[in-house]
Design an enzyme around this catalytic site. Structure first.
Site, PDB file in Angstrom:
ATOM      1  N   CYS A  63      -0.561   4.191   2.052  1.00 58.75           N
ATOM      2  CA  CYS A  63      -0.398   4.113   3.508  1.00 58.75           C
ATOM      3  C   CYS A  63       1.057   4.333   3.921  1.00 58.75           C
ATOM      4  O   CYS A  63       1.351   5.104   4.833  1.00 58.75           O
ATOM      5  CB  CYS A  63      -0.807   2.738   4.033  1.00 58.75           C
ATOM      6  SG  CYS A  63      -2.389   2.155   3.452  1.00 58.75           S
ATOM      7  N   ASP A  64       1.967   3.618   3.266  1.00 60.10           N
ATOM      8  CA  ASP A  64       3.332   3.511   3.786  1.00 60.10           C
ATOM      9  C   ASP A  64       4.350   4.370   3.052  1.00 60.10           C
ATOM     10  O   ASP A  64       5.478   4.522   3.526  1.00 60.10           O
ATOM     11  CB  ASP A  64       3.786   2.040   3.729  1.00 60.10           C
ATOM     12  CG  ASP A  64       2.798   1.118   4.431  1.00 60.10           C
ATOM     13  OD1 ASP A  64       2.157   1.586   5.384  1.00 60.10           O
ATOM     14  OD2 ASP A  64       2.662  -0.046   4.026  1.00 60.10           O
ATOM     15  N   CYS A 111       0.841  -1.213   0.000  1.00 61.79           N
ATOM     16  CA  CYS A 111       0.000   0.000   0.000  1.00 61.79           C
ATOM     17  C   CYS A 111       0.867   1.251   0.000  1.00 61.79           C
ATOM     18  O   CYS A 111       1.342   1.685   1.050  1.00 61.79           O
ATOM     19  CB  CYS A 111      -0.924  -0.006   1.226  1.00 61.79           C
ATOM     20  SG  CYS A 111      -1.984   1.439   1.311  1.00 61.79           S
TER      21      CYS A 111
END
Ligand SMILES: Cc1cc2nc3c(=O)[nH]c(=O)nc-3n(C[C@H](O)[C@H](O)[C@H](O)COP(=O)(O)OP(=O)(O)OC[C@H]3O[C@@H](n4cnc5c(N)ncnc54)[C@H](O)[C@@H]3O)c2cc1C
Length: 551
Positions: free
Chosen positions: A368-369, A365
């Site tokens: 997200c990261d 992701c």
């Protein structure tokens, strides 16, 4: 130029007023005061401090019960609470042991608002099942939860952790750690994927969990994947249970509720499915360019006008009787029909080191990261639209990105590949990853050139994987639903599966995997379900079969 600036200020003011209009009724009659203590140091994370002050100011204007006190980290108050990071936000520290390191902005603003509401009401609405697990915790738990403002999964896990710390303040303490403001802590814990939860310095969960699973992981001090509800779980009677809150499920919810069916949607992770983690969508009619999360918010608020959504709840079992019984980790639904809109989940490379270092440099992701890898060296694996879109997204975040693809050409659309080359992102074609190495985080990868047969190593900090999605069919298989040879749910032209009363829609059916096609299939399936319930297809087929001449 001046006009642009004035427009921006006007837009921002309008956005704040809109937010306050939404918050005012929720905070209006809060029965209890909530004291926030903000600990800061000039010159240290000033942007995060400013953002925190701004958000609290916006909320306080509509929430008279919320008070704020601010001190420098050198002040006695900061010392008495043993705070040494700026900004640190303490929540009602005489009552709870909850602190936020960093700024509760972006996706995290939702967690922050929920925290204030739960504290102001002294009520968490933990499920009966969760309360039972929490009661069983009889020794202290100190939770460290790593989150990021751009992570749509984080609020679900944040609220789980807050509920535990609010319900049982004598036993559970909580630090929510914003990785952007505290990259050194994320590095220390090798927490390179969010949300990631530690309790008593032990990793207990990666990713968001349903509430009961989080509490079970907290109790057992190790990651848990199955929660079996007790037999006295609540029972809900309805016409249709939709499993999955992606575009297919949400659209089906709108259509079926509008046709008069009592409908519920059950979603185990993040509402919006794959769209929630898509950086930008450019092919949804009517919206030239829209963030995946923004599109999800529009779909979810539309669906909520009509249908009951049960988020953070996983369907564990379907018992195909008449009526059909659907068991989640929290309750039992009794329904006339079920729609499987379970979509797809990311495919894995299946190479040594991938699982072990997942969350410690291996990520699926980028939304997200990605922020954790700013200025670091990372590879993106894949050659399709997702891989190229995500590589561009990481490049924009100032990540040193190289694309690795096993074929000799990229499959992505032309405008994406053009953009890739225009941004001078290096591409390694005919190259496969054979191993991910590192002690407690990704350090290097082994690359194999399938044209020359040569193996090399490359030092990297992260490996992002976007090699496609596999249909989420475990539940269907367990229920006895037939699959196609390619592994998708087999269905007829009206989305009926081989089991009476169970239907499918979206990516789980295969075919074109797009937001509009998933939404279209959700709409078709719900209209078919309505018609079958009014004029039972299965019953008429059974009648036709029993009336057929015996041979
Ligand atoms: C990175 C990326 C970029 C993309 N970009 C685009 C784009 O630009 N344009 C476009 O049209 N499409 C795009 N797509 C594809 C698009 O997102 C999918 O086709 C679409 O989301 C499919 O919708 P769906 O509802 O069938 O499934 P999903 O979106 O996968 O949703 C399924 C949901 O079901 C839930 N679920 C599964 N099992 C259970 C269970 N047992 N209990 C409860 N819940 C369960 C899952 O958690 C999930 O939320 C992209 C996909 C990705 C990954």
């Amino acid at each position: 130029m001046k006009d642009d600036y004035e427009d921006k200020v006007r837009d921002e003011r309008a956005a704040v007023q809109e937010l306050q209009a939404q918050l005012r009724p929720r905070f209006k009659d809060l029965p209890h005061d909530v004291t926030l203590i903000l600990l800061t140091r000039s010159g240290k994370n000033d942007l995060f401090t400013e953002a925190t002050r701004f958000l609290i100011r916006v909320i306080r204007e509509v929430a008279p019960r919320i008070t704020l006190r601010e001190y420098d980290l050198d002040h006695e108050v900061a010392k008495s609470w043993e705070a040494d990071r700026a900004p640190t936000l303490l929540f009602d520290p005489d009552r709870y042991r909850i602190r936020w390191l960093g700024a509760p902005i972006g996706e995290e603003a939702r967690t922050f608002i929920e925290a204030l509401l739960m504290m102001g009401r002294r009520q968490t609405n933990l499920s009966e099942q969760s309360l039972k697990v929490l009661k069983g915790i009889d020794s202290p738990r100190h939770i460290k939860l790593f989150v990021s403002p751009s992570c749509p999964y984080c609020p679900q896990q944040g609220v789980n952790a807050l509920k535990a710390a609010i319900e049982k303040p004598d036993m559970v303490s909580l630090e929510i750690i914003d990785i952007q403001a505290n990259p050194d802590l994320a590095d220390q814990y090798a927490a390179q994927s969010v949300p990631q939860a530690f309790a008593n310095e032990t990793l207990i969960a990666q990713g968001a969990q349903p509430e009961e699973l989080f509490l079970l992981s907290l109790e057992k001090l190790e990651p848990q994947t199955v929660f079996i509800p007790e037999s006295d779980a609540e029972e809900v009677n309805t016409d249709l249970v939709i499993i999955g809150g992606g575009p297919a499920g949400l659209t089906a919810g709108i259509y079926s509720a509008r046709s008069g069916l009592r409908t519920v949607i059950v979603e185990r992770d993040t509402l919006g499915g794959q769209v929630a983690t898509t950086p930008v969508v450019e092919n949804y009619p009517g919206l030239t360019q829209v963030g995946g999360k923004a599109l999800v918010d529009l779909m979810v608020s539309h669906a909520l006008e009509y249908v009951n959504i049960f988020p953070g709840e996983e369907v564990m079992d379907i018992q195909p009787r008449d009526p059909i019984v659907v068991l989640t980790n929290r309750r039992r639904f009794i329904a006339k029909a079920v729609l499987l809109a379970t979509g797809a989940s990311h495919r894995r490379l299946d190479v040594p080191g991938e699982s072990r270092l997942s969350g410690h440099g291996v990520s699926y992701c980028s939304t997200c990261d990605g922020p954790l890898f700013r200025k670091k060296k990372v590879v993106m694996v894949g050659g399709g639209n997702s891989a190229v879109t995500e590589a561009l997204h990481l490049h924009n975040l100032d990540v040193d990105i190289t694309l690795v693809h096993r074929k000799d050409t990229l499959r992505a659309q032309e405008h994406l590949t053009k953009s890739l080359f225009a941004n001078q992102i290096p591409v390694l074609l005919n190259t496969e990853i054979k191993e991910v190495r590192g002690k407690d985080r990704v350090e290097e990868i082994v690359l194999y050139n399938n044209q020359t047969g040569k193996k090399t190593t490359m030092a990297v900090n992260g490996v992002f994987i976007a090699i496609g999605y596999a249909p989420a069919v475990e539940l269907a298989q367990k229920t006895g639903i037939e699959l196609t040879p390619e592994g998708y749910i087999k269905h007829d032209s009206r989305h009926r599966t081989n089991i009476p009363g169970i239907y499918s829609a979206g990516d789980v059916e295969g075919g074109y995997k797009q937001i509009v096609t998933a939404a279209g299939q959700g709409a078709e399936a719900s209209m078919a379900i309505f018609e079958d319930l009014v004029n039972p297809y299965w019953k008429s087929q059974e009648r036709a079969e029993s009336a057929a001449p015996q041979t």
